[in-house]
Design a protein around this motif. Structure first.
Motif: not given
Ligand code: SF4
Length: 726
Positions: A74, A95, A226, A291-292, A294
């Motif tokens: 993102t 999270r 994250t 996994r995320e 940003h």
């Protein structure tokens, strides 16, 4: 603005550690770039990439956003610090994270992310060793690459022993780093979110380059599920291939390493499994990969900087710290004085002016003396002194103008707005010099009286510990007007430019230059020409300097058309002709003067190389001389000419290698900077007091260097050209 007392305290408490470490970085840089096949070409490549990237920034940001989203990440474009912090907080809250582990990031310092997260009850742990030391000590960074550069090993040991009370007191560097590694390792394992900066991000793929000394950035994002990366929008470059030049340059320029210890190229969210460190039986390949990622791209004033003709160049900065390390004043006081809210060193003025505003830049802008030692050190060729000068001009204009009578009378300058009194005085030194010569020796006697010194200390903040320049009654121009040329059949014809100090103060070096040139067969003239504008430019009086530049070129143009070379004694004036006039004049006028002007010893060298008779110069059998070249001379690569000519005349030359003498024009005269100036000068004094050099005569090329050396040593220095007259 740091007061003289604050500067003195920083010199006492932090100066030694900062000087030792920055000088070691510089030594490493010199050695490391010498190994490159073509360092200058690599710098040009890097510069071109940054110019292109900033020019195409909107398009690259779109391309990057698409690439990251296609990868499954993102992108959030934050207008300012509050916007960025709100987003980071929301990701951490979503999270349900209690701990964020963080690698070193100047952008996160700029945003004050730690405070924003801690305010929301999140435990934030710095994982870079230097940053962690400062987090434990609750101190601000003093250097953009080595944040705890001001702390000695002993100070860090005392801090850890007091704060953590280990079973055995920590003492050695190895013990301290092992303790930090183990402690931080445990905290990383317990964290949910890894927060990094990015040194560079490739728009085509979303690949980011992270360079660290400890591998902590990679570890922080590998161990957590994250990843948040905060980066200024200027970090974007077009392609992955573009990363190569920067990776080659950043370590060399900053810490003097051929390559930074850890270079991680990540294209997050990566597919590597997130390991449960409690579970030491499951094979790594069997852990889940969920996994995320940003990417928070931060504007925070950068769009306006991009649209600003002068601040735009700041966005090319790769934050390597070479401009801090190469700065003599920074070496003495470090970033706790020479810096703003976030950024420190030479380029900090540009960053702080663009991000925080002029009032923050004004806090430390005057610590840049414009010596230009940072110019060649910068891997992307940013004209840092010019940015500092423009910002100084803008700061001046925000102040109240001094009394009209002063502006219209004693200060005949082009500044409609409020350059303060001290800056007006130094910026209009031509007026002072003319008055001083016209009334000498009375002017010299008067200036030295207690009452005058008190007046100057009170109203102009000139330090009474400084000896003031003594004006000559007969200027160089007047002396020359009364004589005939001694050259019947000249090899070349030249104008000796009567710079302000040679004309009014150091007249003997001007006479020596005339005699040396004539001895080598040059027909010389010394016409009256206005001062170069160096004095007003150094005070940020750009309009006045522009006016000088126009009048100087107008006065010299007929001589150039007439086939004369322009020979300059004072290096800072010569640098005006070669560098700064490019900013002040139209291209043709600048090029004509730059192409036809020479520094005096450069010119003598050229004459000798082209057949002039060296025996016409004074020679020595076994003479030795200590030589300090001017900062601007070194930036322009002129030092070797002086050394070569002195060697041709039989001298064994011991050359100083300190960054600066510390005087830097008017800087060392100013009350708030006198002690800093002397501290910088002390490094030169030490070099010239070593065995074998202590007894040698001293020569220096710049007026301020001569004045400073006179104050530092008991030997009266001279200009090198004075050694050459028979
Ligand atoms: S201005 Fe140049 S030398 Fe200074 S930190 Fe930026 S890239 Fe490095």
């Amino acid at each position: 603005m740091a007061t003289a007392d604050e500067l003195r305290e920083l010199i006492r408490t932090e100066g030694a550690a900062v000087a030792t470490n920055t000088q070691a970085f510089n030594d490493g840089r010199y050695a490391s770039v010498a190994d490159l096949e073509d360092y200058e070409e690599l710098k040009r490549e890097a510069r071109a990439i940054k110019e292109d990237a900033i020019e195409r920034l909107p398009e690259l940001l779109e391309q990057l956003t698409t690439a990251v989203e296609e990868n499954g990440g993102t992108v959030y474009l934050a207008d300012d610090a509050a916007d960025a912090n709100d987003y980071v907080r929301s990701v951490v809250a979503d999270r349900n994270a209690n701990r964020v582990v963080k690698s070193k990031s100047m952008t996160s310092e700029e945003l004050e992310v730690n405070a924003a997260l801690e305010g929301a009850g999140v435990d934030v742990v710095e994982t870079d060793l230097g940053e962690w030391v400062l987090q434990v000590a609750d101190e601000a960074p003093s250097h953009i690459v080595a944040p705890a550069i001001h702390k000695s090993r002993d100070a860090i040991a005392a801090l850890f022993n007091e704060r953590f009370d280990p079973d055995e007191p920590l003492e050695t560097a190895e013990e301290l780093t092992r303790f930090a590694r183990e402690t931080l390792g445990e905290r990383i394992v317990d964290a949910e979110v890894g927060l990094t900066g990015a040194n560079f991000i490739a728009a085509e793929t979303g690949t980011m380059a992270l360079v660290t000394s400890e591998g902590n950035a990679r570890k922080s994002v590998a161990a957590t599920d994250t990843q948040i990366t905060v980066a200024g929008v200027e970090k974007v470059v077009p392609t992955v291939a573009d990363l190569q030049s920067f990776v080659e340059l950043i370590g060399r320029s900053g810490t003097g390493q051929d390559i930074t210890s850890y270079v991680s190229l990540l294209t997050p969210p990566v597919e590597t499994p997130v390991v449960d460190f409690e579970d030491d039986t499951t094979p790594i390949s069997e852990f889940e990969s969920d996994r995320e990622f940003h990417l928070v791209l931060v504007d925070n004033g950068r769009t306006e900087m991009r649209e600003d003709d002068h601040l735009r160049e700041t966005l090319y900065c790769i934050r390597c710290s070479a401009c801090s390390n190469s700065c003599a004043n920074f070496q003495s006081v470090g970033g706790h004085a020479f810096g703003g809210e976030t950024y420190s060193g030479g380029i900090a003025t540009g960053w702080e002016a663009g991000i925080e505003g002029l009032d923050v830049a004004a806090e430390f802008n005057d610590l840049c003396t414009g010596c230009t030692r940072c110019v060649n050190a910068c891997p992307v060729g940013i004209d840092i002194p010019w940015i500092n000068t423009v910002v100084r001009d803008r700061i001046n204009r925000e102040k109240d103008a001094p009394a009209d009578w002063l502006v219209d009378g004693l200060s005949p300058d082009e500044e409609d707005e409020g350059a303060p009194l001290q800056k007006r005085f130094f910026g209009n030194f031509e007026t002072v010099a003319k008055l001083g010569s016209a009334t000498a020796p009375v002017s010299n006697w008067l200036a030295d009286t207690t009452v005058s010194r008190q007046f100057m200390a009170r109203f102009l903040e000139i330090d009474p510990r400084r000896d003031l320049p003594a004006f000559e009654r007969e200027t160089l121009v007047d002396w020359f007007a009364d004589r005939e040329s001694t050259v019947a059949d000249p090899e070349r014809r030249a104008v000796l430019y009567p710079d302000l100090y040679t004309n009014h103060v150091q007249v003997d070096r001007g006479k020596a230059a005339v005699r040396v040139l004539e001895a080598l067969g040059v027909d010389v003239v010394v016409p009256p020409v206005p001062s170069s504008g160096r004095a007003p430019l150094s005070q940020g009086m750009v309009a006045t300097a522009t006016d000088h530049a126009g009048r100087v070129t107008e006065a010299l143009a007929p001589h150039i058309e007439d086939g004369r070379d322009i020979v300059v004694i004072e290096p800072s004036d010569y640098a005006m002709f070669q560098r700064e006039y490019e900013k002040l004049l139209d291209g043709a006028a600048f090029a004509e003067l730059a192409e036809n002007s020479y520094e005096i010893l450069e010119y003598v060298y050229g004459l000798l190389e082209n057949g002039a008779d060296a025996s016409a110069l004074a020679a020595t059998e076994d003479g030795a001389v200590a030589y300090h070249s001017h900062c601007q001379q070194r930036t322009l690569g002129l030092e070797p000419y002086t050394v070569a000519v002195l060697e041709e005349c039989g001298y064994d030359v011991a050359t100083s290698d300190v960054e600066c003498c510390g005087m830097a024009g008017s800087f060392g005269y100013k009350s708030e900077y006198y002690e800093l100036s002397m501290d910088v000068g002390d490094r030169l004094r030490e070099q010239f007091q070593t065995d074998g050099v202590r007894e040698q005569p001293v020569v220096a090329s710049g007026t301020s260097c001569l004045e400073q050396i006179d104050a530092l040593l008991e030997r009266q220095p001279r200009h090198p050209v004075e050694l050459l007259i028979t």
